[in-house]
Structure formats: C-alpha cells, structure tokens
Motif scaffolding. Sequence first.
Motif, short mmCIF file in Angstrom:
data_model
loop_
_atom_site.label_atom_id
_atom_site.label_comp_id
_atom_site.label_asym_id
_atom_site.label_seq_id
_atom_site.Cartn_x
_atom_site.Cartn_y
_atom_site.Cartn_z
N SER A 65 -4.99 11.52 -1.59
CA SER A 65 -6.30 11.13 -2.12
C SER A 65 -6.41 11.66 -3.54
O SER A 65 -6.07 12.82 -3.81
N CYS A 66 -6.85 10.80 -4.44
CA CYS A 66 -6.90 11.21 -5.85
C CYS A 66 -8.07 10.54 -6.56
O CYS A 66 -8.72 9.66 -5.98
N SER A 67 -8.29 10.91 -7.80
CA SER A 67 -9.42 10.33 -8.53
C SER A 67 -9.21 8.82 -8.69
O SER A 67 -8.07 8.35 -8.71
N PRO A 68 -10.30 8.06 -8.79
CA PRO A 68 -10.16 6.60 -8.83
C PRO A 68 -9.12 6.11 -9.83
O PRO A 68 -8.32 5.22 -9.52
N TYR A 69 -9.11 6.68 -11.03
CA TYR A 69 -8.20 6.18 -12.07
C TYR A 69 -6.73 6.40 -11.75
O TYR A 69 -5.86 5.79 -12.35
N ARG A 70 -6.47 7.33 -10.87
CA ARG A 70 -5.07 7.58 -10.55
C ARG A 70 -4.61 6.78 -9.32
O ARG A 70 -3.44 6.83 -8.96
N VAL A 71 -5.52 6.07 -8.71
CA VAL A 71 -5.16 5.33 -7.50
C VAL A 71 -4.00 4.35 -7.74
O VAL A 71 -3.04 4.33 -6.97
N PRO A 72 -4.04 3.55 -8.83
CA PRO A 72 -2.91 2.63 -9.04
C PRO A 72 -1.58 3.37 -9.16
O PRO A 72 -0.56 2.95 -8.60
N ILE A 73 -1.58 4.48 -9.88
CA ILE A 73 -0.35 5.27 -10.04
C ILE A 73 0.11 5.78 -8.68
O ILE A 73 1.29 5.75 -8.35
N ALA A 74 -0.86 6.25 -7.89
CA ALA A 74 -0.51 6.81 -6.58
C ALA A 74 0.08 5.72 -5.67
O ALA A 74 1.03 5.97 -4.92
#
Length: 929
Positions: free
Chosen positions: A905-914
């Motif tokens: 689980s990560c901040s919204p902006y890092r979701v695509p990277i994750a």
Amino acid sequence: MEKRVYDFTEGNKEMKALLGGKGANLAEMTSLGLNIPQGFTITTKTCNDFMDAGGKFPEGLWEEVLEHVETLEKTTSKKFNDLEAPLLVSVRSGAPISMPGMMDTVLNMGMNDQVAETMIKLTGDERFVWDAYRRFITMFSDVVMGLERHDYEGVFDKIKEAEGVSGDTDVSVNGLKETVAGMKYLYKEQMGVDFPQDPMDQLRASIAAVFNSWDTPRARTYRKFEGIDDKMGTACNIQTMVFGNMGWDSGSGVMFTRSPSDGSKGLFGELLFNAQGEDVVAGIRTPMHLSDLHDQQPDLYKELENIAETVEEHYKDMQDMEFTIEQGKLWILQTRTGKRTARSAIMIAVDMAEEGLIDKETAVKRITPGNIDQLLHPQFDPAAKEEAVLLAKGLNASPGAAVGKAIFNADRAEEHGKAGEQVILVRPETTPDDVNGMIVSQGFLTQHGGGTSHAAVVARGWGKPCVAGCEDIRIDNNRNLFTVGEHTINEGDWLSIDGATGEVFLGQVAKIETAFEKETKLIKALEWADEIKHLGVLTNADNPEDSVKARQFGATGIGLCRTEHMFFDQEGEEISRRENVVEMILKSEVAAPMLRQLEALELSLDDPEKKAEYDALKAKADSNEDIKKYKKALENILPFQRSDFVGIFEAMDGYPVIVRLIDPPMHEFLPPREELLEEVTMLRCKGDNPEELKEKEYLLSVVESLWETNPMLGLRGCRAGLMYPGLTEMQVQAIMEAAVEVKKAGVDVHPEIMIPLTSHINEMKAEHEKLKKVAEKVLKDADMENLKYKIGTMIEIPRAALTADEIAETAEFFSFGTNDLTQMTFGISRDDAEGKFLLNFVDRGLLPSNPFQVIDREGVGKLMKMCVDAGRKTRPDLEVGICGEHGGEPSSIEFCHQIGLNYVSCSPYRVPIARLAAAHAELDYPKKK
Ligand code: PEP
Ligand code: MG
C-alpha cells in the motif's frame, strides 16, 4: 593463446561483454547481411590487460592486429599506404554498455601526404581529400597525442578568417591545403617530430588512445553516475572508412527506428549532405530531418525504412543507427538500442507488443519504474505559462518541465547543485566534459546543436528536460550571461524550460501534474502489469478525494487510512473536533482511571462481590461531571468521523478499506507547551483575567503531565486505546455505522479495523475484545450481521514481529508499518536521523541505502519474513501487507513479493509505479503457477 582480435564476420550480438556493444552489433549486422564497412574488434579484456600493464600492449596483440589488417586489406581490396587503393579506417571505442561521447574516436586514420596525393588522383576531389586530412590531423593530435584541439581548430579558423568565410564547406581547396600544412607545422612545433606518416604507427597509437580513454576523469564520472563497473573495459573497433563528405551525393546521418522523444512510429533522425558523422552531432550545419528526406529522396528514404524494419525485426527493439552515404551508396556504421524518453519507452514497448514483435511480459519488463515516475512528473501549469515571459524557443530536445537558476559552466553548476540549489545548465553546446554539471542540473539549455546533439542525447537518457539549439539567445561565457531581445539573464537568475515544447521562460513557472487518464499507452501497460502481478496494490488515503485519485491510478483498496486528521477541525464544521479532543484529554485525568476500573470490573460480574463494587462505582461514574463531559466530547466527535468514513467507503466501493485507529502521541492534539507557558506568564503578569488563567494553568499542567522524553516510544498507538476508555470504541462505532449506512445505500463495503503499534498479544487481545463488542453491537442493532469486517494489527514493533504466532491468534490480518519497524529495529529516530547523520552514512557506504526508503532486507526484512512465516503457521490464510513508505519503492516491493505478502500500500501517486514493480517482481521471481 588467447584470442584478442575478432573480424566482424566472427562475432555476434551475444558477445557484448567481450566485443563491446558496438563491436558485437557490427558483427551481428554483418551476419544480418546489412551493408557494413568491414573491420575488426579488439576485446574489452585486452583493454583491461593494457591498463593493468600500465598502458602497454599485451604480448602478441600487435602481431594479431597485423594479421587482421591483412585480412581486412584482402576483403576490401584496399591497402594502407597503397598507391592505387589506399585504405583508411576509423578507430573507435565501444564499451559493453553505451557511454555516448565519453570515449575517443579517430577517423580517417591511414591518411598521410602520399595517400592524400593518391586519393586526389583517384577521386579527382581535392577538396574532399584535404578536408579529410585536416580532420585526421585534428583528431589525432587531440585524441591520440593529447594536444589542444583548440589550437588545431585555430589554424582552420585563421584560414577561414583570411578567406572571409564562416562555413567549413566555404573554404577554398587551397585554403584546406594550407590548413593541412599549417597543422602539420604546428604539430612539429609542439611535438618536436613530424606528423606520423606511417599508418602502422598511427594505428598503434590510436588503439592505445582508445584504451586510455576508458580511464579519463569524465568517463569515470559518467560510469559512477550510471553505476557502470570500472572493470568492464572498452573494446576497440577498427573499421574501414566510408565518406559522407565526397560531394553532394554523399552524406552522414543518424536515425532512430522510432521516435526516441515520444515513441511514435516512423524514422526519426537527421542527415547532413556532404559531411562526416561528427558534423551531425556537433551541430555545425543544420541537418535535414529525415521526414523531409521522405519527400526529397523517396528511394533513399525507403531504403532506410527497409533497414529499420530489418533491424527492429531482428533486435526486437528500437535502434539508434549511424549511416553514411558514399557517392550514392548507403553504408550502416552502427546500431544500438536507442536511448529514449520515458514517454517513448512506454509507447514503444506497448506498440511493439501490439505489433507482435515482443510479448506483453517483455513490454512490461522494458518499462522501468523510473519511466513512470518521469512521465507522471509535473509539467508547467498552462495558466502560469500563459502569464510567464517567454524568452525564446529552441528545439524540444527532451520533454519535461524544469525550473532552476541559470548557471553557465559545468563546474559551477556542480557546486550549486550539490549545495541543494536548482540549476539550469546553460551552454553554447555541451560536451562530455560538462557531465559533472549536467548530473546535478534540473535541465539543460543550449544555444547550438540539434535533436541528436550531446545535450539532447544525455537529457533523454537521464530523463531530464532539455531545450537545445536555442539560437535566439546569445551566450556571453566571459560575462556569464545571455541576452535575448531586451532581456539579459545573468548567472543565478531563475529560468524555466519546457523540454516538450522548446520554450524558455523567465523566472519560476508553476508546475502541475500530468493527467494520468490521458496516458493511454501507460494505462495499457499497467493493465498488462496487473495481469502479471501477484501482489495487490492498495493505497494510503484518508479522504475521499485521495481515494478517488488512487482508484484512477489503479489502487484496489485502501491499505492504510490514517485517522489522525479526523480529530482535527475541518472547514465549514460548526462544532470544533479539536476542542472536543482537548476536552476529552482534560477530563481524562479524572474520568479515564474510573472508567478503566469499571472496564476491569465488568469482566468479573459473576462474582457478587465484584458486582456490588461495580454497581457502586457505576453509580458514582454516572453522576460524575468529568465523566459526563469526557463521554460527551467523544460523542460529539463521532458523527464527524462517521461521515468521513462514509465518503471514503463510497469512493472505495467494492474494495477493502483498512482503517487504522488513532496512533499519534496524545500531546499532539494539545497546544504546544511553550505557547501555553507564554500565555500563562502573560496572564499572570496582567492579572486581569483570573478565570482564563486558571483554565490555561490547568491545560498547562495536563500538557506537562503528558510530556514524554521519547513520545514516539510513549503513549501512542494501541496504548492510547487502552488508556482512554471509549476512544477507539468511538472510532469503531463510527466505522461500523458508516459501513452500515453505505451498505444500505448499495455500496459494496469491506471495512478492516487496524490496531496500531501492538507489541504484546495481551494488548491486542484487550483492544480486540472491546472493539469487537462495539462492532457486533452496531451490526446487530442494524440487523446487518452478515456485513463482513476484520480486526487486525500493524506490525511496527520488533517484539510484535517476533511473537507473530501469538498475535495471529487474535489478529485477522497484519500490515507492516515499516516506518516504525525500521525506526525501532535500527533504534534510529525517523524524524531526526535523515537530516542529521543517516544520509552521511549512506554517502560513506556505512549503509547501502537509506533504510527509510529502501527496506533493509538483512535486518528489518529478516524480521518481516520471520513474522509472515510465524503468523501464517497460526493462521494459514493470514492476510499480510505493508503500508509504510516502502510500499511504493520498487526494490522493497520486490522483497515484499518474495516473502509472500498479499499486497503493498502506498501513496496514490506511487500506485502506478507499484503496479509495475509488482509485475516485475513476479516476472523475476514467479509465484503464480
Ligand atoms: C509506519 O509506521 O510504517 C506507518 C505506516 O505508520 P506511521 O508512518 O503513520 O507511523
Ligand atoms: Mg507507524
């Protein structure tokens, strides 16, 4: 004896480590049947042996080179120093990993006075021959002998000046001849010997120079930045020259098989007629774009297109090629995988998969987390751009928005950049010598040079914005300024450059985020990544707006909904949440101990004695004013939190929402001690408001009683729930009532309640028991007992990780809070250490990386793995995730995949990277059957 030299007919593309990228590809292209000027490659291993021997040729090397020269002379039917068909070659470096422009090249090697005469006879083109000779002397003197290139160019410049011309091709034949004579004279003056006439002497020295160029400071700096191993070495390629400057039916060009800038299909590149390759890169004359060639010479364009198709089909990737046309005949000089911008990388990967050239897995693997990061980087706010002062427009060489102070020299840029300042490096054109300054700059602005100039190529490779060839600006390097129109930009003035449009603005222009929803290629690639990945990707969000954003980015739930802010005031609310929290804390002095006692007695109501004690205390509590106010304060906060959860549940319809109960130290909700002290002192001095003074004194005494030496190790997390009766119950009631409300409205809600900072199973049990009661009651009252929910815990304390088997008896899920877990495993304060010493430790190599960014696999990671294994022994289907900052960092995501977590689980902006990183992890370490 070890084979050190390979003809192009002997190698292939798999031999990069030994033959370097260029050598291996020349061999591969030869076997592909492309028209390649033949030659041979000396291995990278030989470079290392040469270095180890202190710059001496290893035994047998020269003899082996001579044998291959002989073969080459046979294949080309040309000979060094021959009176009928003289052979000229290029001597070039070529490392296993491309290091554009970092190492040396010598062209036209084999030229001398006699060869010049012969070539004039053969070609009848005196201009071409003298021009080739003057280029050779310049390069040989500079690259091989280490003399000042500037001095040699100066000889040519003087002739141009005397003839009153500015372009290289405008100089008369006689002028070129005089230039050669002048350069030879200068050489003798500087070296004390004549310019070497024997091609074998030239060859030997050129090979040594290429090997030596592996170890120049600029090459070392580049390797350090790119993480390239110093031990790799460079190969040395000796290749027959073909000439792009043999008249106007000749030329030199560079072509990318697709656009390195945006990835679109079609040839991208430049061609300069009657010129050698170096002229294209140096930006001496403005080259023709290949799209114009399409109209002007369709046959040639078609031929290039066919070649592009052949090499793409073969290499399965976009290629960056150099070619020469010699009197109408097309020669391919080299091909390599083309460097590209993030946008281009994504588009090419997706398009190639859709064209069937590669599979989806390869496409996903070719996109890096850095590509996504770069693509989703801020761009200039159109409104701010509208208002900004546009200074000039150059070439849109590498996209992205950069803001920084104009610095006119690489060393100073390095100084400013390292001091933490934002820098735009402004140069007439960049060279590999500027790399140290380029590394730290936000972006580059050059006055000269095209889309394949050094600045442009480097910028695209590194994902930095670049505006090149901005001829409107006039750089004065002596005074460190440039002028454009009425403006003068001095060193240190703010500039903003838009590498996507080529615009240069005065001052600092505001940036905005990229619109993810418009990035269709990326969205497609991420859909493929989702099909591949094993890990779930959730988000850390604590309001409906972030939840919506995160869903757009592809999050499938909330892995961490922090609830702290739900205790603070929000705009437009009539009752102050914060005042009620303060009230609760103030009244807790009396209320909390009594309520805790009641809770304890409640557990043994079967015992008549205890029951009597309970009844008596209950009666007392019910009429206690502090308790009434304490409870009222919590009651007042409840509806706000319920409505907060309603918004979040609605936004996450269909997905789990993991809500973490109150976590921070309680004093964070009270005014700071210093502020109160000041107020109390003032009130005491004035003496005119005894009532307020009393109130503030009491508040101060509570703040002081809550004061902790180590608040991060103090009364926070589940400890607060255990010490303030009713606090977490209120939260759970709000969560469950909200769940009931949205479910009635048709929302598919999956609440999960997360207890923070557990260290002992007993804490977990105590909290779990009372919270479960609250949850069950809400569901029962609503007649919704089928609404599924979970109660679990964060794993943030090493003791919890170590006793995971016990904790899993009660906890229905785990979520690693690796921020705290790292802090507590290292015994390093996360709030203080990074600025004070941690980054210094990383710089000194004491730590491999910042453990608050990248999971420390050996320590924290080991605990995590033990914890997962132990937890699942107790509860095989235990859901385990991570919600610390590491949940959005690619290498940590890989580790989470490896140890079998269910989600990150990560901040919204890092979701695509994750999402991408999770797919990479599965491709590298498959878990799916
Ligand atoms: C953590 O500790 O990793 C965590 C997510 O909690 P916080 O950062 O809020 O302490
Ligand atoms: Mg934490």
